[in-house]
Each structure stands twice: as structure tokens, then as C-alpha cells.
Design a protein around this motif. Structure first.
Motif, PDB file in Angstrom:
ATOM      1  N   GLN A 128      13.985 -31.105  -4.675  1.00 51.54           N
ATOM      2  CA  GLN A 128      13.074 -32.235  -4.674  1.00 51.54           C
ATOM      3  C   GLN A 128      12.366 -32.381  -3.330  1.00 51.54           C
ATOM      4  O   GLN A 128      11.170 -32.679  -3.290  1.00 51.54           O
ATOM      5  N   SER A 129      13.081 -32.146  -2.235  1.00 52.75           N
ATOM      6  CA  SER A 129      12.437 -32.246  -0.919  1.00 52.75           C
ATOM      7  C   SER A 129      11.361 -31.181  -0.760  1.00 52.75           C
ATOM      8  O   SER A 129      10.296 -31.446  -0.191  1.00 52.75           O
ATOM      9  N   HIS A 130      11.593 -29.981  -1.307  1.00 54.95           N
ATOM     10  CA  HIS A 130      10.575 -28.925  -1.255  1.00 54.95           C
ATOM     11  C   HIS A 130       9.356 -29.316  -2.093  1.00 54.95           C
ATOM     12  O   HIS A 130       8.210 -29.083  -1.687  1.00 54.95           O
ATOM     13  N   ILE A 131       9.586 -29.906  -3.251  1.00 52.84           N
ATOM     14  CA  ILE A 131       8.479 -30.334  -4.119  1.00 52.84           C
ATOM     15  C   ILE A 131       7.653 -31.412  -3.420  1.00 52.84           C
ATOM     16  O   ILE A 131       6.418 -31.322  -3.378  1.00 52.84           O
ATOM     17  N   LEU A 132       8.315 -32.412  -2.861  1.00 51.35           N
ATOM     18  CA  LEU A 132       7.601 -33.480  -2.156  1.00 51.35           C
ATOM     19  C   LEU A 132       6.778 -32.916  -0.997  1.00 51.35           C
ATOM     20  O   LEU A 132       5.615 -33.304  -0.791  1.00 51.35           O
ATOM     21  N   TYR A 133       7.363 -31.978  -0.261  1.00 56.21           N
ATOM     22  CA  TYR A 133       6.674 -31.355   0.869  1.00 56.21           C
ATOM     23  C   TYR A 133       5.401 -30.646   0.401  1.00 56.21           C
ATOM     24  O   TYR A 133       4.330 -30.807   1.007  1.00 56.21           O
ATOM     25  N   GLU A 134       5.502 -29.867  -0.666  1.00 53.46           N
ATOM     26  CA  GLU A 134       4.345 -29.105  -1.150  1.00 53.46           C
ATOM     27  C   GLU A 134       3.256 -30.017  -1.715  1.00 53.46           C
ATOM     28  O   GLU A 134       2.069 -29.752  -1.521  1.00 53.46           O
ATOM     29  N   ILE A 135       3.634 -31.086  -2.405  1.00 52.37           N
ATOM     30  CA  ILE A 135       2.632 -32.031  -2.926  1.00 52.37           C
ATOM     31  C   ILE A 135       1.936 -32.731  -1.767  1.00 52.37           C
ATOM     32  O   ILE A 135       0.718 -32.926  -1.782  1.00 52.37           O
ATOM     33  N   ASP A 136       2.710 -33.085  -0.746  1.00 53.79           N
ATOM     34  CA  ASP A 136       2.170 -33.798   0.408  1.00 53.79           C
ATOM     35  C   ASP A 136       1.191 -32.939   1.212  1.00 53.79           C
ATOM     36  O   ASP A 136       0.286 -33.466   1.862  1.00 53.79           O
ATOM     37  N   LYS A 137       1.355 -31.612   1.176  1.00 54.10           N
ATOM     38  CA  LYS A 137       0.526 -30.682   1.959  1.00 54.10           C
ATOM     39  C   LYS A 137      -0.900 -30.538   1.443  1.00 54.10           C
ATOM     40  O   LYS A 137      -1.771 -30.111   2.179  1.00 54.10           O
ATOM     41  N   ARG A 138      -1.132 -30.826   0.187  1.00 54.62           N
ATOM     42  CA  ARG A 138      -2.449 -30.554  -0.398  1.00 54.62           C
ATOM     43  C   ARG A 138      -2.932 -31.736  -1.241  1.00 54.62           C
ATOM     44  O   ARG A 138      -2.127 -32.479  -1.763  1.00 54.62           O
ATOM     45  N   PRO A 139      -4.237 -31.853  -1.389  1.00 55.66           N
ATOM     46  CA  PRO A 139      -4.771 -32.976  -2.182  1.00 55.66           C
ATOM     47  C   PRO A 139      -4.653 -32.727  -3.693  1.00 55.66           C
ATOM     48  O   PRO A 139      -5.224 -31.776  -4.211  1.00 55.66           O
ATOM     49  N   SER A 140      -3.888 -33.543  -4.373  1.00 56.68           N
ATOM     50  CA  SER A 140      -3.740 -33.512  -5.834  1.00 56.68           C
ATOM     51  C   SER A 140      -3.579 -32.102  -6.419  1.00 56.68           C
ATOM     52  O   SER A 140      -4.395 -31.659  -7.233  1.00 56.68           O
ATOM     53  N   PRO A 141      -2.524 -31.393  -6.037  1.00 55.87           N
ATOM     54  CA  PRO A 141      -2.320 -30.057  -6.616  1.00 55.87           C
ATOM     55  C   PRO A 141      -1.916 -30.156  -8.090  1.00 55.87           C
ATOM     56  O   PRO A 141      -1.404 -31.195  -8.535  1.00 55.87           O
ATOM     57  N   SER A 142      -2.138 -29.087  -8.826  1.00 58.08           N
ATOM     58  CA  SER A 142      -1.697 -29.065 -10.219  1.00 58.08           C
ATOM     59  C   SER A 142      -0.203 -28.738 -10.261  1.00 58.08           C
ATOM     60  O   SER A 142       0.356 -28.189  -9.310  1.00 58.08           O
ATOM     61  N   MET A 143       0.415 -29.083 -11.384  1.00 57.75           N
ATOM     62  CA  MET A 143       1.838 -28.779 -11.554  1.00 57.75           C
ATOM     63  C   MET A 143       2.066 -27.279 -11.430  1.00 57.75           C
ATOM     64  O   MET A 143       2.999 -26.840 -10.772  1.00 57.75           O
ATOM     65  N   GLN A 144       1.212 -26.489 -12.063  1.00 60.59           N
ATOM     66  CA  GLN A 144       1.343 -25.030 -12.048  1.00 60.59           C
ATOM     67  C   GLN A 144       1.242 -24.486 -10.622  1.00 60.59           C
ATOM     68  O   GLN A 144       2.014 -23.611 -10.221  1.00 60.59           O
ATOM     69  N   GLU A 145       0.311 -25.021  -9.847  1.00 57.58           N
ATOM     70  CA  GLU A 145       0.107 -24.566  -8.473  1.00 57.58           C
ATOM     71  C   GLU A 145       1.360 -24.775  -7.621  1.00 57.58           C
ATOM     72  O   GLU A 145       1.804 -23.868  -6.911  1.00 57.58           O
ATOM     73  N   VAL A 146       1.959 -25.964  -7.718  1.00 58.38           N
ATOM     74  CA  VAL A 146       3.149 -26.256  -6.914  1.00 58.38           C
ATOM     75  C   VAL A 146       4.337 -25.439  -7.406  1.00 58.38           C
ATOM     76  O   VAL A 146       5.097 -24.883  -6.608  1.00 58.38           O
ATOM     77  N   ALA A 147       4.487 -25.335  -8.732  1.00 55.53           N
ATOM     78  CA  ALA A 147       5.601 -24.545  -9.294  1.00 55.53           C
ATOM     79  C   ALA A 147       5.509 -23.095  -8.833  1.00 55.53           C
ATOM     80  O   ALA A 147       6.508 -22.497  -8.421  1.00 55.53           O
TER      81      ALA A 147
END
Length: 149
Positions: A34-53
Motif C-alpha cells: 500500500q505504501s508503494h501504491i500511495l507513493y506511485e499515485i502521489d508522483k504523477r497527476p491522475s495515473p490510470s490503474m493500469q499504469e500504476v499496476a
């Protein structure tokens, strides 16, 4: 002489990567994933689910369950794309931004404390070696290959 596996195993244990929970923030238990997911979402503006996964190297069904959990915790908001309703975009809520910031600050302090036991030359050597190892892992056929940005 220690094997490569033994060195990695010891490093993972000491860093706490085998622990179930990454940290507690405001009464919330945040797992390492979860911390990795939050970090990746926070790094970019409105990423898609597929992009972060893909960036994290997590299959989309496992990732989707994690996003559902984070949404229930009021940390992440999932919104259909205006251009394609099949694509969901991710943003952090105000609470999610706070948690992501707190986790990041905690990790920075943890790493600063670890690196404080090294000379400036040793610090640079370790960071350089980690960059080289990351590049080698990206080329390897046996390592997960997240998207590097």
C-alpha cells in the motif's frame, strides 16, 4: 564468504521488508504494498490503474483489490476517465496525501539514519552500486520489470 542470497536476505530483514506492516499513520496500518501504491499515485497527476499496476509489477486483479482497500480507508479515489469510461484514474484524497507524505518522511528519516553510519564516499558508493544493480535487474529475464520513468 557470504553468498549473494545471504547478503540480500540479511538486508531485507534489517530493512524490515519482511514485516507485514510498513507503518502506522494516524491509526491506520499501511502495508508495504500500500505504501508503494500511495507513493506511485502521489508522483504523477491522475495515473490510470493500469499504469500504476504496471509500474509496480503487480497484476491488475491484485492491484484492484489493493485499490478497493485504500478507497475504503479513504486514501485513494478512483474515477472513470472522461475520454474512456473503461479506464479508471487514481488520485489521493486529502487524507491519502497526508498518509503518503508521512510514510515518505518516515522512510527518508529511516534511510538518513542508516546512511549516517557511512562516510560520504561510502554513501555515494552504495547509491551508485544500487543504481547499477537496478539497471541490471531491469535487463534480467528473471526480475520483475516495472516501467521506469
Amino acid at each position: 564468504m557470504e553468498s549473494k542470497r545471504e547478503i540480500f536476505q540479511t538486508m531485507m530483514k534489517r530493512f524490515g521488508l519482511l514485516n507485514k506492516n510498513s507503518c502506522m499513520v494516524g491509526g491506520l496500518e499501511i502495508t508495504l504494498v500500500q505504501s508503494h501504491i500511495l507513493y506511485e499515485i502521489d508522483k504523477r497527476p491522475s495515473p490510470s490503474m493500469q499504469e500504476v499496476a504496471e509500474t509496480l509489477g503487480i497484476d491488475i486483479s491484485t492491484f484492484s483489490r489493493q485499490i478497493q482497500t485504500l478507497a475504503k480507508m479513504n486514501l485513494v479515489q478512483k474515477t472513470p476517465s472522461s475520454s474512456d469510461k473503461r479506464i479508471f484514474l487514481l488520485t489521493l484524497t486529502t487524507e491519502g496525501k497526508f498518509v503518503a507524505g508521512a510514510v515518505n518522511e518516515s522512510m527518508e528519516q529511516h534511510l538518513d539514519e542508516i546512511f549516517s553510519h557511512l562516510s560520504p564516499f561510502e554513501q555515494e558508493t552504495v547509491l551508485h552500486s544500487m543504481r547499477v544493480l537496478n539497471e541490471a535487474m531491469a535487463k534480467s529475464v528473471v526480475c520483475c520489470k516495472p516501467i521506469l520513468k
